[in-house]
Design a protein around this motif. Sequence first.
Motif, PDB file in Angstrom:
ATOM      1  N   TYR A 169      53.871  27.691  46.689  1.00  0.00           N
ATOM      2  CA  TYR A 169      53.663  29.101  46.487  1.00  0.00           C
ATOM      3  C   TYR A 169      53.031  29.932  47.472  1.00  0.00           C
ATOM      4  CZ  TYR A 169      55.890  28.701  41.772  1.00  0.00           C
ATOM      5  OH  TYR A 169      56.494  28.502  40.715  1.00  0.00           O
ATOM      6  N   TRP A 170      53.677  31.243  47.763  1.00  0.00           N
ATOM      7  CA  TRP A 170      52.986  32.312  48.665  1.00  0.00           C
ATOM      8  C   TRP A 170      52.550  33.400  47.791  1.00  0.00           C
ATOM      9  CZ3 TRP A 170      52.241  32.008  54.274  1.00  0.00           C
ATOM     10  CH2 TRP A 170      51.361  33.101  54.701  1.00  0.00           C
ATOM     11  N   ILE A 171      51.334  34.079  47.754  1.00  0.00           N
ATOM     12  CA  ILE A 171      51.499  35.330  47.006  1.00  0.00           C
ATOM     13  C   ILE A 171      51.140  36.360  48.111  1.00  0.00           C
ATOM     14  CG2 ILE A 171      49.540  36.513  45.761  1.00  0.00           C
ATOM     15  CD1 ILE A 171      49.051  34.104  44.246  1.00  0.00           C
ATOM     16  N   ALA A 172      51.911  37.475  47.897  1.00  0.00           N
ATOM     17  CA  ALA A 172      51.764  38.986  48.761  1.00  0.00           C
ATOM     18  C   ALA A 172      51.876  39.936  47.626  1.00  0.00           C
ATOM     19  CB  ALA A 172      52.889  38.727  49.717  1.00  0.00           C
ATOM     20  N   GLY A 173      51.031  40.965  48.100  1.00  0.00           N
ATOM     21  CA  GLY A 173      51.094  42.140  47.321  1.00  0.00           C
ATOM     22  C   GLY A 173      50.432  43.437  47.799  1.00  0.00           C
ATOM     23  N   ASP A 174      50.572  44.392  46.914  1.00  0.00           N
ATOM     24  CA  ASP A 174      49.637  45.691  47.144  1.00  0.00           C
ATOM     25  C   ASP A 174      48.243  45.536  46.913  1.00  0.00           C
ATOM     26  OD1 ASP A 174      52.061  46.818  47.525  1.00  0.00           O
ATOM     27  OD2 ASP A 174      52.253  47.944  45.698  1.00  0.00           O
ATOM     28  N   ASP A 175      47.312  45.957  48.068  1.00  0.00           N
ATOM     29  CA  ASP A 175      45.887  45.427  47.705  1.00  0.00           C
ATOM     30  C   ASP A 175      45.256  46.470  46.908  1.00  0.00           C
ATOM     31  OD1 ASP A 175      43.720  44.344  48.461  1.00  0.00           O
ATOM     32  OD2 ASP A 175      43.337  45.103  50.294  1.00  0.00           O
ATOM     33  N   TYR A 176      45.532  46.548  45.649  1.00  0.00           N
ATOM     34  CA  TYR A 176      44.755  47.412  44.684  1.00  0.00           C
ATOM     35  C   TYR A 176      44.626  46.486  43.227  1.00  0.00           C
ATOM     36  CZ  TYR A 176      49.171  49.414  42.819  1.00  0.00           C
ATOM     37  OH  TYR A 176      50.483  49.598  42.224  1.00  0.00           O
ATOM     38  N   GLU A 177      44.007  47.076  42.465  1.00  0.00           N
ATOM     39  CA  GLU A 177      43.679  46.299  41.244  1.00  0.00           C
ATOM     40  C   GLU A 177      45.190  45.931  40.473  1.00  0.00           C
ATOM     41  OE1 GLU A 177      41.692  47.979  38.116  1.00  0.00           O
ATOM     42  OE2 GLU A 177      41.805  46.228  36.877  1.00  0.00           O
ATOM     43  N   TYR A 178      46.091  46.762  40.364  1.00  0.00           N
ATOM     44  CA  TYR A 178      47.414  45.967  39.785  1.00  0.00           C
ATOM     45  C   TYR A 178      47.828  44.897  40.369  1.00  0.00           C
ATOM     46  CZ  TYR A 178      52.100  46.169  38.337  1.00  0.00           C
ATOM     47  OH  TYR A 178      53.675  45.805  38.109  1.00  0.00           O
ATOM     48  N   GLY A 179      48.131  44.932  41.708  1.00  0.00           N
ATOM     49  CA  GLY A 179      48.549  43.728  42.834  1.00  0.00           C
ATOM     50  C   GLY A 179      47.721  42.620  42.564  1.00  0.00           C
ATOM     51  N   HIS A 180      46.576  42.785  42.488  1.00  0.00           N
ATOM     52  CA  HIS A 180      45.764  41.500  42.488  1.00  0.00           C
ATOM     53  C   HIS A 180      45.739  40.987  40.942  1.00  0.00           C
ATOM     54  CE1 HIS A 180      43.818  41.225  46.344  1.00  0.00           C
ATOM     55  NE2 HIS A 180      43.859  42.646  46.505  1.00  0.00           N
ATOM     56  N   SER A 181      45.700  41.887  39.967  1.00  0.00           N
ATOM     57  CA  SER A 181      45.745  41.484  38.711  1.00  0.00           C
ATOM     58  C   SER A 181      46.916  40.745  38.463  1.00  0.00           C
ATOM     59  CB  SER A 181      45.407  42.688  37.723  1.00  0.00           C
ATOM     60  OG  SER A 181      45.442  42.316  36.510  1.00  0.00           O
ATOM     61  N   ILE A 182      48.021  41.041  38.665  1.00  0.00           N
ATOM     62  CA  ILE A 182      49.505  40.383  38.434  1.00  0.00           C
ATOM     63  C   ILE A 182      49.412  39.264  39.148  1.00  0.00           C
ATOM     64  CG2 ILE A 182      51.856  40.561  39.175  1.00  0.00           C
ATOM     65  CD1 ILE A 182      51.754  42.135  36.729  1.00  0.00           C
ATOM     66  N   ALA A 183      48.985  39.235  40.235  1.00  0.00           N
ATOM     67  CA  ALA A 183      49.054  37.869  40.976  1.00  0.00           C
ATOM     68  C   ALA A 183      48.055  36.862  40.424  1.00  0.00           C
ATOM     69  CB  ALA A 183      48.758  38.313  42.590  1.00  0.00           C
ATOM     70  N   GLU A 184      46.687  37.230  40.038  1.00  0.00           N
ATOM     71  CA  GLU A 184      45.998  36.333  39.597  1.00  0.00           C
ATOM     72  C   GLU A 184      46.628  35.839  38.018  1.00  0.00           C
ATOM     73  OE1 GLU A 184      42.096  38.113  39.300  1.00  0.00           O
ATOM     74  OE2 GLU A 184      42.318  38.448  41.301  1.00  0.00           O
ATOM     75  N   ASN A 185      47.129  36.715  37.308  1.00  0.00           N
ATOM     76  CA  ASN A 185      47.579  36.121  36.043  1.00  0.00           C
ATOM     77  C   ASN A 185      48.547  35.216  35.938  1.00  0.00           C
ATOM     78  OD1 ASN A 185      46.011  37.474  33.567  1.00  0.00           O
ATOM     79  ND2 ASN A 185      46.407  39.220  34.826  1.00  0.00           N
ATOM     80  N   VAL A 186      49.682  35.689  37.084  1.00  0.00           N
ATOM     81  CA  VAL A 186      50.897  34.525  37.271  1.00  0.00           C
ATOM     82  C   VAL A 186      50.174  33.217  37.903  1.00  0.00           C
ATOM     83  CG1 VAL A 186      52.864  34.227  38.321  1.00  0.00           C
ATOM     84  CG2 VAL A 186      52.427  36.560  37.748  1.00  0.00           C
ATOM     85  N   TRP A 187      49.432  33.365  38.866  1.00  0.00           N
ATOM     86  CA  TRP A 187      48.917  32.331  39.272  1.00  0.00           C
ATOM     87  C   TRP A 187      48.038  31.556  38.530  1.00  0.00           C
ATOM     88  CZ3 TRP A 187      50.694  29.098  42.438  1.00  0.00           C
ATOM     89  CH2 TRP A 187      50.120  27.975  43.114  1.00  0.00           C
ATOM     90  N   ASN A 188      47.066  31.983  37.878  1.00  0.00           N
ATOM     91  CA  ASN A 188      46.300  31.180  37.023  1.00  0.00           C
ATOM     92  C   ASN A 188      46.984  30.547  35.885  1.00  0.00           C
ATOM     93  OD1 ASN A 188      43.879  32.024  38.805  1.00  0.00           O
ATOM     94  ND2 ASN A 188      43.272  33.540  37.198  1.00  0.00           N
ATOM     95  N   ASN A 189      47.730  31.154  35.346  1.00  0.00           N
ATOM     96  CA  ASN A 189      48.345  30.650  34.190  1.00  0.00           C
ATOM     97  C   ASN A 189      49.510  29.597  34.536  1.00  0.00           C
ATOM     98  OD1 ASN A 189      47.494  31.892  31.775  1.00  0.00           O
ATOM     99  ND2 ASN A 189      48.038  33.780  32.991  1.00  0.00           N
ATOM    100  N   LEU A 190      50.048  29.821  35.694  1.00  0.00           N
ATOM    101  CA  LEU A 190      51.146  29.035  36.432  1.00  0.00           C
ATOM    102  C   LEU A 190      50.512  27.453  36.634  1.00  0.00           C
ATOM    103  CD1 LEU A 190      54.264  28.546  37.273  1.00  0.00           C
ATOM    104  CD2 LEU A 190      53.588  29.430  39.498  1.00  0.00           C
ATOM    105  N   LYS A 191      49.169  27.661  37.167  1.00  0.00           N
ATOM    106  CA  LYS A 191      48.275  26.430  37.474  1.00  0.00           C
ATOM    107  C   LYS A 191      47.929  25.525  36.311  1.00  0.00           C
ATOM    108  CE  LYS A 191      44.864  27.921  39.721  1.00  0.00           C
ATOM    109  NZ  LYS A 191      43.648  28.166  40.788  1.00  0.00           N
ATOM    110  N   LYS A 192      47.717  26.455  35.155  1.00  0.00           N
ATOM    111  CA  LYS A 192      47.528  25.831  33.884  1.00  0.00           C
ATOM    112  C   LYS A 192      48.683  25.086  33.229  1.00  0.00           C
ATOM    113  CE  LYS A 192      44.338  28.980  32.214  1.00  0.00           C
ATOM    114  NZ  LYS A 192      44.323  30.209  31.343  1.00  0.00           N
TER     115      LYS A 192
END
Lengths: 405, 299
Positions: A169-192
Amino acid sequence: MKKAIYLSVFMVGLLGLSLFSTSSYGGNTIKVGIVDTYSGPPATMSQDILDAFKLVVNEINAKGGVLGKKIEFVTRDEKFKPDIGLAMAKELVLKENVDLLMGTISSSTALAVSDFAKKEKIPFLVTNSRTEKITGEKGHRYVFGIAENTAMAGRAAAKALSQKPYLKYWIAGDDYEYGHSIAENVWNNLKKLKPGVQLVDQTWWKVGESDFTPYITQIMSAKPDFLIAATGGATMVTFAKAAKATGLVSRVPMYQHTVIDYGIMGPLGMDGPEGVYGTAPYLFYYPDTAANKAYVEAFRKAYGRYPQMFALFGYSAAKFIEKGFQKAGAVDKEKFINALEGMVIDSPVGNLEMRACDHQLQLPMIFGVTKKNPNFKDFLVASDIVMVPSKDFMPTCEEVLKTRK
Amino acid sequence: MDLFTAIFSPKLMSQILVGLSRTVILFIVASGLSLILGVLRIPNIWHGSLYMVGAFMTFTISGAFGGGSMGFWMALILAPISVALVSLIAERSFFQHLYEREHLMLLLLTFAFSLVFGDLVKMVWGLEYKSVPVPRVFQGSVHLFGGLPFPIYNVFLLAIGPVVAIALWIIVNKTKIGKISRAAAVDREMVGAVGINVSWVFAFVFMIGCLLAGLGGALVAPTVNVSLGMDHTLIMEAFLIVIIGGLGNVWGALVGALIFGLAQSLGILIWPQFGIVFPYAAVIIVLLLRPTGLLKSTW
């Protein structure tokens, strides 16, 4: 002397103004104060919510209102500025005497207003901000999350993506809270859910970036299996265009929360990119039920356009206000809050429950991929739709309440 | 050999090309801003709004001509012209009365205009996102350097850039009005004293500058989401470019745009997570070394 005259005239004027503004305090209406962004790129979403809200409120008022009182609302444009937003919320409560607050797309404003609502003991319905902190770590008795938050979207997307064969996976996004929060939530849960996945790298661009080609060439040359594009708002459209022009969509499959929404696919027309995965709590053409069709018809009749997914939040907020005060039996803030806890309303996506433990609305999540469809001649729609029910991805009450400690 | 392949690696080359095509838009908009700043001494914050209006006009005009390639070409001509006309009206009715005042007054006026136009655009075009289709000839990508894609529309931008630069050079250096305006930039009283109507020269320069903003908006429209607020990001970048290039120097705008555009695209290559930082870091470095900008400022 002259100065004194000016000053006295000014004071008299001020007095008149304050008399005028308190004259609206009557008690014969239920007054809703809405603070949101009605200028700049986010305005299209806020307006969608407001239009949907108005539609239901007009209907309620035409039937005679709630408890014999009409629902009245005032709006304030906070221009995406938390300090202005908070000042406006204060003004609405202290001067306009609103019974409850509603808004705001800016997460910072929403959190500031939420804090104020807690102190003033005013119910605050968050219809637009996506931050999970609203009903998560910063949650309290007086705040309600009506919109889906980034934790919900991320977890639902992770659930759906874990069924797909992608590993790198590659993660790219808008550098503000929404972007990081979406990415983190997808990624952390996907890893689990799927421990084999690996993160190649990530790219973050500034909010409002207009040229994605340099970022996209970088992503393409790394050849990841899948791209999580954590973009929001106006960037969605620009990124989709760049992804199509560079051929990114045909080489690297990707996910963008809300990309399947009409608000994004509508403007792109038939030039929209095919094959982008997205999630949304509501689409005007899904679910394909009589209730949704009737709602979309009414919305189109009133505004001459299709509702975006945000309309659902305006609709739900109005319904909760109606049902909440009805059940409370009086215009009483504490009773209204008690009434809302666990309340179920009907909506274009079916029954929606306001969870009692954390005050977060339990929304389903529609997962689909953009595609041309002969039934829609002007824009792309979601296909291969999977409706992920809220129980499959909502953080549990224990998980949420743990963050509040 | 290793160094050679490193320098001419496909990734680097395509990143440079991408940076250059971005430079074109930045240059077109910033050169207009710099021209107005140099000749009229107006720090024109309204410039960003005109860029936005140019993009919205492109949406309307290309739609009116059926939305195809024909619509795009018509829009590319008509949108900047309509923006120029709007600016001419504004200049004749407002700006020309304020030239003798301080810069701060002019700054305030342009700021007021940018606020008014922000709302006007909202009233005229509404809140929904808008998208201008890329004309059919420019759709898709060419594959350069080891198969990395490069959008054909960006190739078109790369071709347009030099055309605009040369046209601007001819207007500024070879035409009579260009020469007068350069003279007026240095000493407007003297130009007036020799019997030239400076007022109309200024109006013309203002219009050309704003035309460039409109052209930038028209050119960028097919690649972005045409929406409210697109003025804000751009005006900031344009001002930075003008400042590092040297206030009022049109070629400074070119140099500044090159630095800004290339720093960004190369920055992404070097350190993707912090790609945003590079152009601003470049600005800081330039200003530390040459506080008045790279080329000679007219101020």
